[in-house]
Design a protein around this motif. Sequence first.
Motif, mmCIF file in Angstrom:
data_model
loop_
_atom_site.group_PDB
_atom_site.id
_atom_site.type_symbol
_atom_site.label_atom_id
_atom_site.label_comp_id
_atom_site.label_asym_id
_atom_site.label_seq_id
_atom_site.Cartn_x
_atom_site.Cartn_y
_atom_site.Cartn_z
ATOM 1 N N SER A 192 18.259 5.838 -2.630
ATOM 2 C CA SER A 192 17.455 6.279 -1.518
ATOM 3 C C SER A 192 16.204 5.558 -1.709
ATOM 4 C CB SER A 192 17.731 7.448 -0.953
ATOM 5 O OG SER A 192 18.843 7.841 -0.880
ATOM 6 N N PHE A 193 15.186 5.487 -0.827
ATOM 7 C CA PHE A 193 13.824 4.939 -0.795
ATOM 8 C C PHE A 193 13.016 6.308 -0.154
ATOM 9 C CE2 PHE A 193 16.599 1.219 -1.097
ATOM 10 C CZ PHE A 193 15.923 0.889 -1.935
ATOM 11 N N ALA A 194 12.257 6.864 -0.912
ATOM 12 C CA ALA A 194 11.428 7.990 -0.356
ATOM 13 C C ALA A 194 10.124 7.457 -0.163
ATOM 14 C CB ALA A 194 11.550 9.219 -1.139
ATOM 15 N N CYS A 195 9.600 7.391 0.799
ATOM 16 C CA CYS A 195 8.287 6.861 1.135
ATOM 17 C C CYS A 195 7.262 7.766 0.452
ATOM 18 C CB CYS A 195 7.998 6.863 2.583
ATOM 19 S SG CYS A 195 6.438 5.850 2.831
ATOM 20 N N THR A 196 6.173 6.983 -0.263
ATOM 21 C CA THR A 196 5.099 7.692 -1.112
ATOM 22 C C THR A 196 4.193 8.425 -0.125
ATOM 23 O OG1 THR A 196 4.041 5.906 -1.742
ATOM 24 C CG2 THR A 196 5.588 6.582 -3.143
ATOM 25 N N ALA A 197 4.064 7.617 0.915
ATOM 26 C CA ALA A 197 3.068 8.231 1.966
ATOM 27 C C ALA A 197 3.279 9.324 2.637
ATOM 28 C CB ALA A 197 2.664 6.958 2.808
ATOM 29 N N GLY A 215 0.812 -1.217 0.074
ATOM 30 C CA GLY A 215 0.144 -0.151 -0.034
ATOM 31 C C GLY A 215 0.838 1.265 -0.043
ATOM 32 N N PRO A 216 0.484 2.311 0.402
ATOM 33 C CA PRO A 216 1.242 3.675 0.276
ATOM 34 C C PRO A 216 2.401 3.288 1.089
ATOM 35 C CG PRO A 216 -1.075 4.313 0.390
ATOM 36 C CD PRO A 216 -1.063 2.662 0.699
ATOM 37 N N ASN A 217 2.449 2.966 2.254
ATOM 38 C CA ASN A 217 3.473 2.882 3.106
ATOM 39 C C ASN A 217 4.376 2.009 2.777
ATOM 40 O OD1 ASN A 217 1.688 4.813 4.647
ATOM 41 N ND2 ASN A 217 2.320 3.782 6.741
ATOM 42 N N GLU A 218 4.095 1.033 1.907
ATOM 43 C CA GLU A 218 5.192 0.156 1.385
ATOM 44 C C GLU A 218 5.687 0.547 0.191
ATOM 45 O OE1 GLU A 218 2.681 -0.895 4.370
ATOM 46 O OE2 GLU A 218 1.861 -0.884 2.366
ATOM 47 N N MET A 219 5.319 1.785 -0.493
ATOM 48 C CA MET A 219 5.772 2.293 -1.809
ATOM 49 C C MET A 219 6.889 3.371 -1.666
ATOM 50 S SD MET A 219 2.820 1.876 -4.407
ATOM 51 C CE MET A 219 1.412 2.442 -3.419
#
Length: 160
Positions: free
Chosen positions: A57-62, A41-45
């Motif tokens: 780097s991984f920017a959280c979409t949520a 879901g949004p917190n895993e993207m």
Amino acid sequence: MVVVAIQSSFSRGKYITLDATGLTGFTRSGAGIARIATFVGPNEMYRLINNADGTVSFACTAFSNVYLRADGQGVGCPSCIAGGIVNGQFGLGLSEKFLIRRPQNAGKTYNGVVGLELAAFPGRFLRLHGDATEPNVHGVMGGHEMFEIIVVGAFQSIIV
């Protein structure tokens, strides 16, 4: 920009999730809670960011301007117990950067499985043990430190 989910290759169907509710500014030790989810879901993207220094780097979409963060402080030798902290950070610094590492035995049969080495802690890797509730850090790139970075979409910014 590519949007991805970070799935354990050892424990398929387990993803790194980040809840950064209330994180609106830089904090030295990061904040928010990284956990293990069984869905995307949004917190895993995450928006996959290719940094100029060769890291990602991984920017959280949520959450706006919030990145996955890992601290490998205190994580010792490869045979030692895993530890460290995985959480979120407002803004992008060294603790929010990772090096994508192919397994040494990948050879010609490479199948997209990688390790995520902490740029701030060389030789320390993001870890997801399927029986745990939270990801952590380990001093070896073994089964629990292997991930599939799955493309789940493209990030589009809407300007109002």
